[in-house]
Scaffold this motif. Sequence first.
Motif, PDB file in Angstrom:
ATOM      1  N   UNK A  97       8.237 -13.251  -5.300  1.00 46.53           N
ATOM      2  CA  UNK A  97       8.080 -11.863  -5.786  1.00 46.53           C
ATOM      3  C   UNK A  97       6.645 -11.456  -4.080  1.00 46.53           C
ATOM      4  N   UNK A  98       6.094 -12.773  -4.490  1.00 45.67           N
ATOM      5  CA  UNK A  98       5.298 -12.998  -2.767  1.00 45.67           C
ATOM      6  C   UNK A  98       6.318 -13.079  -2.136  1.00 45.67           C
ATOM      7  N   UNK A  99       7.302 -14.228  -1.924  1.00 48.93           N
ATOM      8  CA  UNK A  99       8.123 -14.026  -0.694  1.00 48.93           C
ATOM      9  C   UNK A  99       9.016 -12.823  -0.265  1.00 48.93           C
ATOM     10  N   UNK A 100       9.278 -12.314  -0.912  1.00 50.03           N
ATOM     11  CA  UNK A 100       9.821 -10.979  -0.652  1.00 50.03           C
ATOM     12  C   UNK A 100       8.764  -9.957   0.293  1.00 50.03           C
ATOM     13  N   UNK A 101       8.034 -10.072  -0.398  1.00 47.19           N
ATOM     14  CA  UNK A 101       6.609  -9.271   0.298  1.00 47.19           C
ATOM     15  C   UNK A 101       6.507 -10.370   1.685  1.00 47.19           C
ATOM     16  N   UNK A 102       6.644 -11.184   1.610  1.00 46.91           N
ATOM     17  CA  UNK A 102       6.364 -10.910   3.531  1.00 46.91           C
ATOM     18  C   UNK A 102       7.881 -11.535   4.344  1.00 46.91           C
ATOM     19  N   UNK A 103       8.743 -11.287   3.610  1.00 49.93           N
ATOM     20  CA  UNK A 103       9.847 -10.937   4.535  1.00 49.93           C
ATOM     21  C   UNK A 103       9.593  -9.524   4.701  1.00 49.93           C
ATOM     22  N   UNK A 104       8.853  -8.850   3.898  1.00 49.93           N
ATOM     23  CA  UNK A 104       9.230  -7.459   4.511  1.00 49.93           C
ATOM     24  C   UNK A 104       8.005  -6.967   5.339  1.00 49.93           C
ATOM     25  N   UNK A 105       6.675  -7.893   5.447  1.00 47.95           N
ATOM     26  CA  UNK A 105       5.822  -7.603   6.604  1.00 47.95           C
ATOM     27  C   UNK A 105       6.468  -8.706   8.056  1.00 47.95           C
ATOM     28  N   UNK A 106       6.575  -7.899   8.968  1.00 47.85           N
ATOM     29  CA  UNK A 106       6.714  -8.240  10.364  1.00 47.85           C
ATOM     30  C   UNK A 106       5.706  -9.496  10.729  1.00 47.85           C
ATOM     31  N   UNK A 107       4.778  -9.987  10.283  1.00 51.37           N
ATOM     32  CA  UNK A 107       4.397 -10.774  10.957  1.00 51.37           C
ATOM     33  C   UNK A 107       4.793 -12.220  10.044  1.00 51.37           C
ATOM     34  N   UNK A 108       4.839 -12.027   8.761  1.00 51.16           N
ATOM     35  CA  UNK A 108       5.675 -12.747   7.977  1.00 51.16           C
ATOM     36  C   UNK A 108       7.063 -13.728   7.809  1.00 51.16           C
ATOM     37  N   UNK A 109       7.782 -12.486   8.785  1.00 50.67           N
ATOM     38  CA  UNK A 109       9.098 -12.530   8.087  1.00 50.67           C
ATOM     39  C   UNK A 109       9.647 -13.918   8.472  1.00 50.67           C
ATOM     40  N   UNK A 110       9.768 -14.207   9.759  1.00 51.89           N
ATOM     41  CA  UNK A 110      10.746 -15.423  10.407  1.00 51.89           C
ATOM     42  C   UNK A 110      10.202 -16.839  10.025  1.00 51.89           C
ATOM     43  N   UNK A 111       8.858 -16.574   9.731  1.00 47.92           N
ATOM     44  CA  UNK A 111       8.634 -17.877   8.341  1.00 47.92           C
ATOM     45  C   UNK A 111       9.427 -18.036   7.148  1.00 47.92           C
ATOM     46  N   UNK A 112       9.121 -16.707   6.852  1.00 44.29           N
ATOM     47  CA  UNK A 112       9.074 -16.405   4.899  1.00 44.29           C
ATOM     48  C   UNK A 112      11.079 -16.488   4.728  1.00 44.29           C
ATOM     49  N   UNK A 113      11.667 -16.173   6.261  1.00 45.67           N
ATOM     50  CA  UNK A 113      13.362 -15.882   6.212  1.00 45.67           C
ATOM     51  C   UNK A 113      13.290 -17.816   6.304  1.00 45.67           C
ATOM     52  N   UNK A 114      12.777 -18.773   6.735  1.00 48.64           N
ATOM     53  CA  UNK A 114      12.805 -20.301   6.961  1.00 48.64           C
ATOM     54  C   UNK A 114      13.194 -20.599   5.238  1.00 48.64           C
ATOM     55  N   UNK A 115      11.868 -20.324   4.800  1.00 45.81           N
ATOM     56  CA  UNK A 115      11.934 -20.721   3.420  1.00 45.81           C
ATOM     57  C   UNK A 115      13.522 -19.726   2.367  1.00 45.81           C
ATOM     58  N   UNK A 116      13.601 -19.069   2.900  1.00 44.93           N
ATOM     59  CA  UNK A 116      14.870 -18.113   2.061  1.00 44.93           C
ATOM     60  C   UNK A 116      15.793 -19.279   2.362  1.00 44.93           C
TER      61      UNK A 116
END
Length: 185
Positions: free
Chosen positions: A9-28
């Motif tokens: 849930x937190x990861x998806x929220x970070x994926x949708x936020x342009x400021x954290x999207x790249x870092x979150x996608x690296x986690x994916x």
Amino acid sequence: MAFSENNNTGLIARLRDPSTCRQAFSEVIRQYSEPLYWQIRRMVPNHDDANDLLQNTFLKAWTSIENFRGTAKLSTWLFKIAINESITFLEKERKRNNVSIDDEATHLLHAIEADGYFDGDELQLKFRKAIAMLPEKQRLVFNMRYYDDMKYEQMSEILGTSVGALKASYHLAVKKIEQFFTESD
């Protein structure tokens, strides 16, 4: 392989936020590379092709992350992309190599035998050959259930097939694999 979706849930929220999207996608990518690779690899017998399809899967996920509605689990969405990429690839390969759907099992057997990355014993090779003899849909369902221990409900979401039909496909696949071993002994 069961996936832990509780933190997503937190990861998806970070994926949708342009400021954290790249870092979150690296986690994916870190979290899903291995299970997605093996799902693809069980469908596509060549390591290099599987790696390419994994890259395509992540590229497609990255370019369409804004379309992820969150109604399905993140893993379900990623598996659906990976499986669709694999099926598309296999269809193109069949056409490119002029292989009919009836000759696909023979084509897969040759690819399995020529696999330089396979390091298993004779029994594992025989098992892979038995799986390769299954029709594409049964092979897919068998791999998802047997190797990934995926629940029928999640497979149903990914494949758009009823749970009952998936159970029947799995049962038929198991019977055909058993028959392959019985007839080859």
